[in-house]
Design a protein around this motif. Structure first.
Motif, PDB file in Angstrom:
ATOM      1  N   TYR A  97       0.845  -1.206   0.000  1.00  0.00           N
ATOM      2  CA  TYR A  97       0.000   0.000   0.000  1.00  0.00           C
ATOM      3  C   TYR A  97       0.876   1.250   0.000  1.00  0.00           C
ATOM      4  CZ  TYR A  97      -4.461  -2.344   1.299  1.00  0.00           C
ATOM      5  OH  TYR A  97      -5.603  -3.089   1.321  1.00  0.00           O
ATOM      6  N   ALA A  98       1.897   1.251   0.864  1.00  0.00           N
ATOM      7  CA  ALA A  98       2.777   2.419   0.978  1.00  0.00           C
ATOM      8  C   ALA A  98       3.514   2.663  -0.333  1.00  0.00           C
ATOM      9  CB  ALA A  98       3.759   2.221   2.127  1.00  0.00           C
ATOM     10  N   LYS A  99       4.021   1.612  -0.938  1.00  0.00           N
ATOM     11  CA  LYS A  99       4.765   1.758  -2.192  1.00  0.00           C
ATOM     12  C   LYS A  99       3.877   2.240  -3.334  1.00  0.00           C
ATOM     13  CE  LYS A  99       8.377  -1.655  -1.280  1.00  0.00           C
ATOM     14  NZ  LYS A  99       8.967  -2.947  -1.714  1.00  0.00           N
ATOM     15  N   LEU A 100       2.630   1.798  -3.334  1.00  0.00           N
ATOM     16  CA  LEU A 100       1.706   2.154  -4.411  1.00  0.00           C
ATOM     17  C   LEU A 100       0.918   3.426  -4.114  1.00  0.00           C
ATOM     18  CD1 LEU A 100       0.373  -1.417  -5.219  1.00  0.00           C
ATOM     19  CD2 LEU A 100       2.037  -0.084  -6.540  1.00  0.00           C
ATOM     20  N   GLY A 101       1.002   3.916  -2.897  1.00  0.00           N
ATOM     21  CA  GLY A 101       0.287   5.134  -2.529  1.00  0.00           C
ATOM     22  C   GLY A 101      -1.218   4.954  -2.463  1.00  0.00           C
ATOM     23  N   VAL A 102      -1.646   3.795  -1.964  1.00  0.00           N
ATOM     24  CA  VAL A 102      -3.080   3.513  -1.835  1.00  0.00           C
ATOM     25  C   VAL A 102      -3.403   3.220  -0.379  1.00  0.00           C
ATOM     26  CG1 VAL A 102      -3.240   2.639  -4.197  1.00  0.00           C
ATOM     27  CG2 VAL A 102      -2.837   1.038  -2.334  1.00  0.00           C
ATOM     28  N   THR A 103      -4.702   3.251  -0.057  1.00  0.00           N
ATOM     29  CA  THR A 103      -5.104   2.988   1.325  1.00  0.00           C
ATOM     30  C   THR A 103      -6.197   1.934   1.458  1.00  0.00           C
ATOM     31  OG1 THR A 103      -6.685   4.820   1.258  1.00  0.00           O
ATOM     32  CG2 THR A 103      -4.472   5.322   2.106  1.00  0.00           C
ATOM     33  N   THR A 104      -6.775   1.493   0.348  1.00  0.00           N
ATOM     34  CA  THR A 104      -7.843   0.486   0.420  1.00  0.00           C
ATOM     35  C   THR A 104      -7.576  -0.619  -0.592  1.00  0.00           C
ATOM     36  OG1 THR A 104      -9.254   1.486  -1.272  1.00  0.00           O
ATOM     37  CG2 THR A 104      -9.533   2.290   1.002  1.00  0.00           C
ATOM     38  N   ARG A 105      -8.251  -1.739  -0.406  1.00  0.00           N
ATOM     39  CA  ARG A 105      -8.095  -2.845  -1.359  1.00  0.00           C
ATOM     40  C   ARG A 105      -8.695  -2.495  -2.719  1.00  0.00           C
ATOM     41  NH1 ARG A 105      -7.519  -8.589   1.502  1.00  0.00           N
ATOM     42  NH2 ARG A 105      -6.516  -7.862   3.388  1.00  0.00           N
ATOM     43  N   ARG A 106      -9.713  -1.665  -2.737  1.00  0.00           N
ATOM     44  CA  ARG A 106     -10.283  -1.232  -4.022  1.00  0.00           C
ATOM     45  C   ARG A 106      -9.262  -0.406  -4.798  1.00  0.00           C
ATOM     46  NH1 ARG A 106     -15.248  -2.478  -4.886  1.00  0.00           N
ATOM     47  NH2 ARG A 106     -15.758  -0.860  -6.384  1.00  0.00           N
ATOM     48  N   GLU A 107      -8.573   0.513  -4.105  1.00  0.00           N
ATOM     49  CA  GLU A 107      -7.522   1.296  -4.756  1.00  0.00           C
ATOM     50  C   GLU A 107      -6.367   0.399  -5.172  1.00  0.00           C
ATOM     51  OE1 GLU A 107      -6.468   4.180  -1.804  1.00  0.00           O
ATOM     52  OE2 GLU A 107      -8.134   5.508  -2.302  1.00  0.00           O
ATOM     53  N   LEU A 108      -6.058  -0.586  -4.339  1.00  0.00           N
ATOM     54  CA  LEU A 108      -5.007  -1.540  -4.645  1.00  0.00           C
ATOM     55  C   LEU A 108      -5.336  -2.266  -5.944  1.00  0.00           C
ATOM     56  CD1 LEU A 108      -2.420  -3.075  -3.682  1.00  0.00           C
ATOM     57  CD2 LEU A 108      -3.970  -4.658  -2.536  1.00  0.00           C
ATOM     58  N   ALA A 109      -6.568  -2.741  -6.065  1.00  0.00           N
ATOM     59  CA  ALA A 109      -6.995  -3.446  -7.279  1.00  0.00           C
ATOM     60  C   ALA A 109      -6.826  -2.562  -8.508  1.00  0.00           C
ATOM     61  CB  ALA A 109      -8.445  -3.903  -7.143  1.00  0.00           C
ATOM     62  N   ARG A 110      -7.274  -1.320  -8.404  1.00  0.00           N
ATOM     63  CA  ARG A 110      -7.153  -0.401  -9.545  1.00  0.00           C
ATOM     64  C   ARG A 110      -5.694  -0.160  -9.905  1.00  0.00           C
ATOM     65  NH1 ARG A 110     -10.822   2.721  -6.555  1.00  0.00           N
ATOM     66  NH2 ARG A 110     -12.927   2.107  -7.061  1.00  0.00           N
ATOM     67  N   SER A 111      -4.841   0.016  -8.917  1.00  0.00           N
ATOM     68  CA  SER A 111      -3.437   0.314  -9.190  1.00  0.00           C
ATOM     69  C   SER A 111      -2.712  -0.881  -9.809  1.00  0.00           C
ATOM     70  CB  SER A 111      -2.715   0.771  -7.922  1.00  0.00           C
ATOM     71  OG  SER A 111      -2.512  -0.299  -7.042  1.00  0.00           O
ATOM     72  N   LEU A 112      -3.233  -2.091  -9.574  1.00  0.00           N
ATOM     73  CA  LEU A 112      -2.639  -3.295 -10.153  1.00  0.00           C
ATOM     74  C   LEU A 112      -3.335  -3.719 -11.441  1.00  0.00           C
ATOM     75  CD1 LEU A 112      -2.123  -5.350  -6.884  1.00  0.00           C
ATOM     76  CD2 LEU A 112      -0.373  -4.171  -8.232  1.00  0.00           C
ATOM     77  N   GLY A 113      -4.278  -2.894 -11.895  1.00  0.00           N
ATOM     78  CA  GLY A 113      -4.984  -3.205 -13.134  1.00  0.00           C
ATOM     79  C   GLY A 113      -6.008  -4.308 -12.996  1.00  0.00           C
ATOM     80  N   GLN A 114      -6.477  -4.535 -11.768  1.00  0.00           N
ATOM     81  CA  GLN A 114      -7.491  -5.551 -11.501  1.00  0.00           C
ATOM     82  C   GLN A 114      -8.851  -4.874 -11.335  1.00  0.00           C
ATOM     83  OE1 GLN A 114      -6.644  -8.941 -11.332  1.00  0.00           O
ATOM     84  NE2 GLN A 114      -4.703  -8.121 -12.044  1.00  0.00           N
ATOM     85  N   HIS A 115      -9.893  -5.640 -11.543  1.00  0.00           N
ATOM     86  CA  HIS A 115     -11.236  -5.121 -11.260  1.00  0.00           C
ATOM     87  C   HIS A 115     -11.509  -5.396  -9.795  1.00  0.00           C
ATOM     88  CE1 HIS A 115     -12.208  -4.354 -15.414  1.00  0.00           C
ATOM     89  NE2 HIS A 115     -11.683  -5.536 -15.702  1.00  0.00           N
ATOM     90  N   PRO A 116     -11.810  -4.339  -9.022  1.00  0.00           N
ATOM     91  CA  PRO A 116     -12.107  -4.579  -7.603  1.00  0.00           C
ATOM     92  C   PRO A 116     -13.351  -5.442  -7.446  1.00  0.00           C
ATOM     93  CG  PRO A 116     -12.261  -2.214  -8.156  1.00  0.00           C
ATOM     94  CD  PRO A 116     -11.936  -2.964  -9.418  1.00  0.00           C
ATOM     95  N   PRO A 117     -13.372  -6.261  -6.405  1.00  0.00           N
ATOM     96  CA  PRO A 117     -14.585  -7.068  -6.162  1.00  0.00           C
ATOM     97  C   PRO A 117     -15.751  -6.155  -5.838  1.00  0.00           C
ATOM     98  CG  PRO A 117     -13.063  -7.224  -4.320  1.00  0.00           C
ATOM     99  CD  PRO A 117     -12.372  -6.428  -5.384  1.00  0.00           C
ATOM    100  N   PRO A 118     -16.972  -6.618  -6.057  1.00  0.00           N
ATOM    101  CA  PRO A 118     -18.127  -5.798  -5.714  1.00  0.00           C
ATOM    102  C   PRO A 118     -18.147  -5.470  -4.229  1.00  0.00           C
ATOM    103  CG  PRO A 118     -18.811  -7.980  -6.481  1.00  0.00           C
ATOM    104  CD  PRO A 118     -17.332  -7.930  -6.549  1.00  0.00           C
ATOM    105  N   ALA A 119     -18.649  -4.311  -3.906  1.00  0.00           N
ATOM    106  CA  ALA A 119     -18.747  -3.890  -2.504  1.00  0.00           C
ATOM    107  C   ALA A 119     -19.694  -4.830  -1.772  1.00  0.00           C
ATOM    108  CB  ALA A 119     -19.242  -2.460  -2.411  1.00  0.00           C
ATOM    109  N   ARG A 120     -19.333  -5.148  -0.543  1.00  0.00           N
ATOM    110  CA  ARG A 120     -20.190  -6.016   0.279  1.00  0.00           C
ATOM    111  C   ARG A 120     -21.317  -5.179   0.866  1.00  0.00           C
ATOM    112  NH1 ARG A 120     -15.649  -9.589   3.460  1.00  0.00           N
ATOM    113  NH2 ARG A 120     -14.779 -10.516   1.591  1.00  0.00           N
ATOM    114  N   PRO A 121     -22.512  -5.748   0.919  1.00  0.00           N
ATOM    115  CA  PRO A 121     -23.633  -4.994   1.507  1.00  0.00           C
ATOM    116  C   PRO A 121     -23.382  -4.738   2.988  1.00  0.00           C
ATOM    117  CG  PRO A 121     -24.353  -7.166   0.748  1.00  0.00           C
ATOM    118  CD  PRO A 121     -22.900  -7.036   0.447  1.00  0.00           C
ATOM    119  N   GLN A 122     -23.775  -3.573   3.438  1.00  0.00           N
ATOM    120  CA  GLN A 122     -23.630  -3.220   4.856  1.00  0.00           C
ATOM    121  C   GLN A 122     -24.826  -3.772   5.623  1.00  0.00           C
ATOM    122  OE1 GLN A 122     -20.970  -1.558   6.151  1.00  0.00           O
ATOM    123  NE2 GLN A 122     -20.070  -1.649   4.128  1.00  0.00           N
ATOM    124  N   GLY A 123     -24.562  -4.182   6.855  1.00  0.00           N
ATOM    125  CA  GLY A 123     -25.679  -4.581   7.695  1.00  0.00           C
ATOM    126  C   GLY A 123     -25.611  -5.896   8.228  1.00  0.00           C
TER     127      GLY A 123
END
Length: 74
Positions: A48-74
């Motif tokens: 995360y530090a090397k890529l300058g991201v803070t979430t797994r969704r940002e991580l996915a985007r920075s690695l050229g991956q499609h982030p998984p769908p958001a999990r429903p809250q509740g």
């Protein structure tokens, strides 16, 4: 920018980051790679530090991956 940042990852950081980016939980990654969850999280923290991201969704985007769908809250 992404290619240069990705190249800065170690092989293990990249392996774990890719597994996390497609939606795997740290516990699942740890079990699959025979590591502790803490070790997985430490690798992710450095990636995360090397890529300058803070979430797994940002991580996915920075690695050229499609982030998984958001999990429903509740």
């Amino acid at each position: 920018m992404t290619a240069r940042a990705v190249a800065a990852l170690t092989a293990r950081e990249r392996e774990i980051a890719l597994l996390a980016a497609v939606g795997n939980a740290s516990l699942d990654i740890a079990r699959a790679l025979t590591l502790s969850v803490r070790t997985v999280d430490n690798h992710l923290h450095r990636a995360y530090a090397k890529l300058g991201v803070t979430t797994r969704r940002e991580l996915a985007r920075s690695l050229g991956q499609h982030p998984p769908p958001a999990r429903p809250q509740g």
